[in-house]
Structures are given as C-alpha cells and as structure tokens.
Scaffold this motif. Structure first.
Motif, short mmCIF file in Angstrom:
data_model
loop_
_atom_site.label_atom_id
_atom_site.label_comp_id
_atom_site.label_asym_id
_atom_site.label_seq_id
_atom_site.Cartn_x
_atom_site.Cartn_y
_atom_site.Cartn_z
N PHE A 223 7.86 -8.71 -11.55
CA PHE A 223 7.21 -7.67 -10.56
C PHE A 223 8.46 -7.62 -9.48
O PHE A 223 9.26 -8.50 -9.29
N ALA A 224 8.79 -6.14 -9.21
CA ALA A 224 9.72 -6.10 -8.24
C ALA A 224 9.73 -6.54 -7.07
O ALA A 224 10.80 -7.16 -6.67
N SER A 294 3.90 -11.25 2.47
CA SER A 294 2.86 -10.91 1.41
C SER A 294 3.17 -9.36 1.42
O SER A 294 3.64 -8.73 2.28
N ALA A 295 3.01 -9.01 0.05
CA ALA A 295 2.76 -7.58 -0.38
C ALA A 295 2.00 -7.69 -1.76
O ALA A 295 1.41 -8.56 -2.18
N GLU A 297 -0.57 -5.82 -1.96
CA GLU A 297 -1.91 -5.22 -1.37
C GLU A 297 -1.82 -5.49 -0.11
O GLU A 297 -1.25 -6.40 0.41
N ILE A 319 4.87 -3.24 2.66
CA ILE A 319 4.51 -2.59 1.41
C ILE A 319 6.02 -2.02 0.75
O ILE A 319 6.87 -1.60 1.36
N GLY A 320 5.70 -2.54 -0.54
CA GLY A 320 6.96 -2.19 -1.33
C GLY A 320 6.27 -1.17 -2.57
O GLY A 320 5.00 -1.15 -2.81
N LEU A 325 11.86 -0.18 -5.12
CA LEU A 325 12.32 -1.55 -5.56
C LEU A 325 11.84 -2.62 -4.67
O LEU A 325 11.42 -3.75 -5.19
N SER A 341 1.06 -2.75 8.00
CA SER A 341 2.00 -3.08 7.14
C SER A 341 3.46 -3.36 7.97
O SER A 341 4.64 -3.25 7.32
N ASP A 399 -0.05 6.57 -1.86
CA ASP A 399 -0.72 5.75 -0.56
C ASP A 399 -1.24 6.83 0.56
O ASP A 399 -0.39 7.68 0.82
N TYR A 411 -2.60 0.97 6.37
CA TYR A 411 -2.92 1.25 4.88
C TYR A 411 -4.15 1.48 4.96
O TYR A 411 -4.91 1.05 5.46
C1 3UK Z 1 0.31 -1.05 -3.04
C2 3UK Z 1 0.54 -2.21 -0.90
C3 3UK Z 1 -0.80 -2.14 1.12
C4 3UK Z 1 0.64 0.37 -2.91
C5 3UK Z 1 5.75 -3.88 -4.65
C6 3UK Z 1 6.58 -5.24 -2.62
O1 3UK Z 1 3.58 -3.85 -5.14
C7 3UK Z 1 4.71 -3.53 -5.28
O2 3UK Z 1 4.89 -2.55 -6.26
P1 3UK Z 1 3.97 -1.81 -7.18
O3 3UK Z 1 4.70 -0.76 -7.86
O4 3UK Z 1 2.74 -1.33 -6.35
C8 3UK Z 1 3.15 -0.41 -5.19
C9 3UK Z 1 1.77 -0.16 -4.70
O5 3UK Z 1 1.10 -1.33 -4.23
N1 3UK Z 1 1.00 -1.99 -2.01
C10 3UK Z 1 2.01 -2.73 -2.21
N2 3UK Z 1 2.19 -3.58 -1.07
C11 3UK Z 1 1.06 -3.36 -0.13
N3 3UK Z 1 -0.52 -1.92 -0.24
N4 3UK Z 1 -0.19 -3.11 1.83
C12 3UK Z 1 0.86 -3.66 1.11
N5 3UK Z 1 1.61 -4.59 1.78
O6 3UK Z 1 -0.38 1.36 -3.27
C13 3UK Z 1 1.89 0.72 -3.30
O7 3UK Z 1 1.98 2.23 -3.53
O8 3UK Z 1 3.22 -2.77 -7.82
C14 3UK Z 1 5.83 -4.72 -3.18
C15 3UK Z 1 7.93 -5.36 -3.12
C16 3UK Z 1 8.10 -4.59 -4.30
C17 3UK Z 1 7.03 -4.22 -5.02
N6 3UK Z 1 7.14 -3.58 -6.04
#
Ligand code: 3UK
Length: 516
Positions: A223-224, A294-295, A297, A319-320, A325, A341, A399, A411
């Motif tokens: 997972f990134a 935490s990340a 969701e 949020i990432g 990345l 966030s 988002d 969010y």
């Molecule tokens: C959702 C969040 C609300 C949001 C990720 C940290 O989750 C990661 O990567 P993904 O490509 O998903 C991305 C999407 O997930 N999301 C992620 N974090 C949050 N929504 N609050 C949050 N804190 O829809 C986003 O567009 O699986 C998370 C670091 C690297 C990552 N790849």
C-alpha cells in the motif's frame, strides 16, 4: 541529519536532484559510508537486517535479476509479504534500472493474471503464502516466475557489487496499481524522484522522522501508505523499520508495540477501532510511541478523542493516494484538528474547485485537485484515464472536500461510488457482479454503510429472481460467495432485499438513493 549529498530542497520546497542519479544510492547505499552499517534497518520477530546487510543484499538482488535476463525498464511483479525480501527486490530492481511493481497481496487470481498481462512482467516473484492465487494466474497468463525462497537462493549466489544504473530524476522507477469503480486496476507510474519528495516533505518535515526513530506500520508495504511508513521514511532518515508478515490485529500490533517499542505507529481507522475495543479489556504499553498516524479513510473525531484518552497519544489523520504516493494534506503534532485531514503539506498545493473548475469560496465544498512533485506521471496503457485524472500538472483526487474557517480540510466523500474498507479500495461494481453470480439473484447494488464505529463497510441491496425477501441462509450464502470470490475484506456486511433498484433513465443504478 543532513540531506544526502547532491540533493537539496529550495525555500519553496521544490526538490533539486542531480541530472542523472539512482534513487537507491540515497536510500540504501549511503548509510554504510555514513557509519550506520551495523545499525538495524529492519527488525522483525524472525530476524534483524543491518544497513550493511541490506546494501549487500540489494546489490546481490540487482545482479540476480540481471543474471535472470531482466533488462533495464523491464517490470518485476513482486507479490511479496512484509519481510526483508520485499526491500531487497524493490531496491535491487531499482538499482539495476528494473521497475518493481508490488501489488496488493490480498487479491485473487484473475486480478494477478490481469496485472501480469498489463505490466508485461518479465518476472513474477511471490511469497509462497500467495501461491494459491498466483499459480492459477500464471496458468492463465504464463510468465517467468519464482517463489521468494527460490529467488533468495539465486540472490545468495550473485555478486555483492553493483554499479547503480543512472537515470533522470523523472524517469519511470516503480509502479503501484490503483483500482477504480469500473474497469481494471491502473498502474500508476512513479518516477525516481517521487520517494525523495514524500520522504522529505511529509516524513522528515511534517512527522519529523529522525535517525533514532523506530517506525512500525500496520499498513502493509504494498500500500503506498505502508511503503512510505514502513520503508522509504525509515531508509531516508537512516532509522529502523519494524515488519510483521501477519495480518494485523489488535493482538499482533500491540504485541509488536510492546516488543519493539516503536516511536511512530501507523494504522488505518478500522484497525484503530478494533484496537480501541481491545484496550477496554486489556491495557497495553504504548509509552514508546510519540505519534500515531492514520490514513486510507477519514478518522472519526470520536476515535481520535477516545485513543488520546486511553493511550495519551494523538492520531494524526492525513489524506494520501497511490497517485500522489503519500500524504499531501495532514495534521501535525504542533497543529492538528480532530475530524479533519489537516492542512496541505508544505510543498503540495491543494485546490477545491466547483463544477466550472473555479475555486470555491472558503467553507464551500468542491472537488479536490492537487499539485505534487511526487505525483505519478501517468497510468500505464491508459491514456484516457491519464487525461481525465492528470490535467496540466494537477491531479484530480476524486474526493470532495471543504476548508473550515481556520484552513483545515474536511473530507466529504468521494465523487465516484468507490468505497474505502479498512483503508483499501473496494469497487461496488465488483461486489455487485459477484452477487449477480448467485442463481437466486436478479440484480444487486452495493453502497457504503457506517458500522458502529462510524466506519464505512459494503452493504448489498439485492433483488431476487423470485419476488420476495431472502432468508438468513441466503444472506449467509451471498456473504460466503463474496468472501470466496473476492478479496475477503470486500464482502457485504449487511444484505437487504428490495423488489427493485432505483435507476436513471439510462439504466444506471442510482447508488446515492440507496445510501440513506
Ligand atoms: C481516500 C482518505 C479521507 C481518499 C494512501 C496515505 O489511501 C491511500 O491511497 P489510495 O490510492 O486511496 C486514496 C483515496 O483514499 N483517503 C485516503 N486517506 C484519507 N479519505 N481521509 C483520509 N485520511 O478517497 C483518497 O483519494 O488507496 C493514504 C498515503 C498513501 C496512500 N496511497
């Protein structure tokens, strides 16, 4: 600690890199020269790997891959559990100019067959734990393949000296697959510089990861999020990563925290919820931890509060995305607001736009767009998806966000129907297609539904071929079918029966009407 030689950041957080370099040098090779050879790079129950051993094994891996006939630019599909071999393969490939592709290890054979074909993988290396899905995938889409154990035997025989293959900082370096609500997973192609950017801007500067930190990420390396937490941030700062190849549960994660005494702990909201429940019956020692992250969701404000009450530490939500990345909007130890966030990470530019692509007034919600030096350049073989998502150097996150009166980002959900379950993508369409495979089912719609911890899980609304409502046995059977066919976390936790589904004039399911 000073930045690696030849690398700097301008006052506006832009990275300056040599015209030609190899990113394995600052992350892997430099530590021995800087006196960290005997220091633990990786700790896990089974073994400890020092920085000197890591550098040597990365070289041997690069040579073993070249010896197997892989060439610069070839893709290595690595379906590998969290273990030192993940580091060897990822960095050995990169140092030799080969492109590692580490997919989610919880997927099923058809997903892997697709990825083998899409990436045109020159080699597949997999942990034996995943043989039950990888081997059928290889039958469907033949490719050269080795288990991790077989690969390690090759590695041991290879030379321990390897010249890094130099390339431009924007050259393709590694891919991460990302899934969408319809269609196949997309390979997000990341460049050499991207890990430098995330490790410095978020890891070192926002979290303050330092040489004496010990990082433990319950989120896996594929997972990134986990890749940064559990590998690139520790390696960038010459600190130590704790790994565990098991599925994270409250027991395993708390045991690891007590045993390895990490200073930084990374989880996802679903796991924090389970950990909180476990803490009610058994107190645990989290005194080593200076910050939790935490990340994946959104972290409900109430969970932040209860965790702080129980453990004394804060959880920094951020949020990432796979495309960016790592975290690009985040809370920080000296500036956080629960239920949000946080604020854009310095070096990342965020914009909230209305339907005419104009910035909204503060407080109004809109689509979140992002400008990031760590952003993927494109999706492999998907020019239309690339054009939709990556526009004029900006990334469409998909988002919906709103900024509060003090500039914290809140969010508000996805602009598509995608769900995050335990931090991992879940396409409602994929679950619906699985349900329709049951002989009693005429139609199905899947939406997100909040459980008792306020976390979203899939809920199925099912229309039966024979009018009427399904009984408990059918509900059980539908859940079992999904668990067996799909990645297990995707099964619907609730099944409701309706005589028909709300649809648009063009026959599209109106999932939003079912969400209430
Ligand atoms: C959702 C969040 C609300 C949001 C990720 C940290 O989750 C990661 O990567 P993904 O490509 O998903 C991305 C999407 O997930 N999301 C992620 N974090 C949050 N929504 N609050 C949050 N804190 O829809 C986003 O567009 O699986 C998370 C670091 C690297 C990552 N790849």
């Amino acid at each position: 600690m000073a930045l690696p030689s030849g690398i700097s950041f301008s006052s506006d957080h832009k990275v300056v890199l040599p015209a030609r370099f190899n990113v394995a040098v600052p992350f892997i090779d430099r530590h021995v020269g800087e006196g960290r050879g005997a220091k633990a790079a990786i700790r896990m129950a089974q073994e400890t790997v020092t920085y000197a051993q890591l550098a040597e094994r990365v070289n041997r891996t690069g040579n073993a891959l070249l010896g197997l006939g892989l060439k610069s630019g070839d893709r290595l599909l690595m379906v590998v559990k969290d273990c030192p071999a993940f580091f060897y393969l990822f960095w050995g490939a990169i140092k030799a100019g080969i492109v590692p592709v580490p997919p989610n290890t919880l997927l099923r054979a058809p997903d892997y067959a697709y990825m083998i074909e899409d990436s045109d993988a020159a080699l597949v290396v997999y942990s034996t734990e995943f043989a039950g899905e990888i081997e059928p995938a290889l039958k469907q889409m033949p490719a050269r393949a080795l288990t991790v154990d077989a690969f390690l035997a090759e590695m041991a025989k290879a030379s321990d000296e390897l010249e890094p293959r130099l390339a431009a900082p924007t050259q393709d370096c590694f891919w991460l697959y990302s899934s969408g609500s319809t269609g196949r997973p997309k390979g997000a192609v990341h460049a050499q510089r991207d890990m430098v950017v995330t490790s410095e801007l978020y890891g070192a500067r926002v979290l303050g990861v330092m040489e004496d930190d010990v990082s433990y990420s319950a989120a896996k390396l594929f997972f990134a999020y986990g890749l940064g937490n559990g590998m690139t941030f520790p390696l960038w700062t010459g600190s130590t990563a704790v790994l565990d190849d098991r599925r994270p549960t409250p027991d395993t994660t708390f045991d690891n925290i007590e045993r390895f005494r990490p200073t930084l702990y990374y989880g996802v909201p679903t796991l924090y919820a389970a950990q909180l429940a476990a803490l009610e019956t058994r107190p645990r020692d989290l005194s080593s931890v200076r910050a939790c992250v935490s990340a994946g969701e959104a972290l409900p404000a109430d969970m932040f509060r209860r965790w702080k009450e129980r453990t004394g530490t804060v959880i920094l939500d951020g949020i990432g995305s796979t495309e960016a990345l790592h975290i690009f909007i985040g809370n920080r130890l000296d500036d956080y607001r629960p239920g949000t966030s946080g604020k854009p990470v310095p070096g990342y530019e965020a914009r909230i736009l209305d339907e005419n692509a104009k910035p909204v007034a503060r407080g109004e919600s809109g689509a979140l767009w992002l400008k990031a030096e760590s952003a993927a350049k494109y999706y492999w073989n998907k020019p239309e998806k690339t054009a939709e998502t990556m526009v004029d150097g900006w990334l469409n996150t998909g988002d919906t966000y709103r900024e509060d009166e003090d500039g914290y980002y809140i969010y508000e959900g996805r602009s598509d129907d995608m769900l995050k379950v335990g931090g991992i993508w879940c396409s409602p369409v994929e679950i619906e297609n699985c349900l329709i495979g049951h002989p009693a089912v005429l139609e199905a719609a899947v939406v997100g539904h909040a459980d008792e911890a306020e976390l979203i899980k899939p809920k199925a609304i099912v229309v039966l071929k024979q009018a009427g409502s399904g009984d408990a046995a059918l509900t059980e059977a539908l859940m079992a079918l999904c668990k067996k066919t799909l990645a297990p976390y995707k099964y619907p936790r609730w099944v409701e029966y309706l005589p028909e589904l709300p649809k648009t004039a063009t026959g599209k399911i109106q999932r939003f009407k079912l969400r209430a």
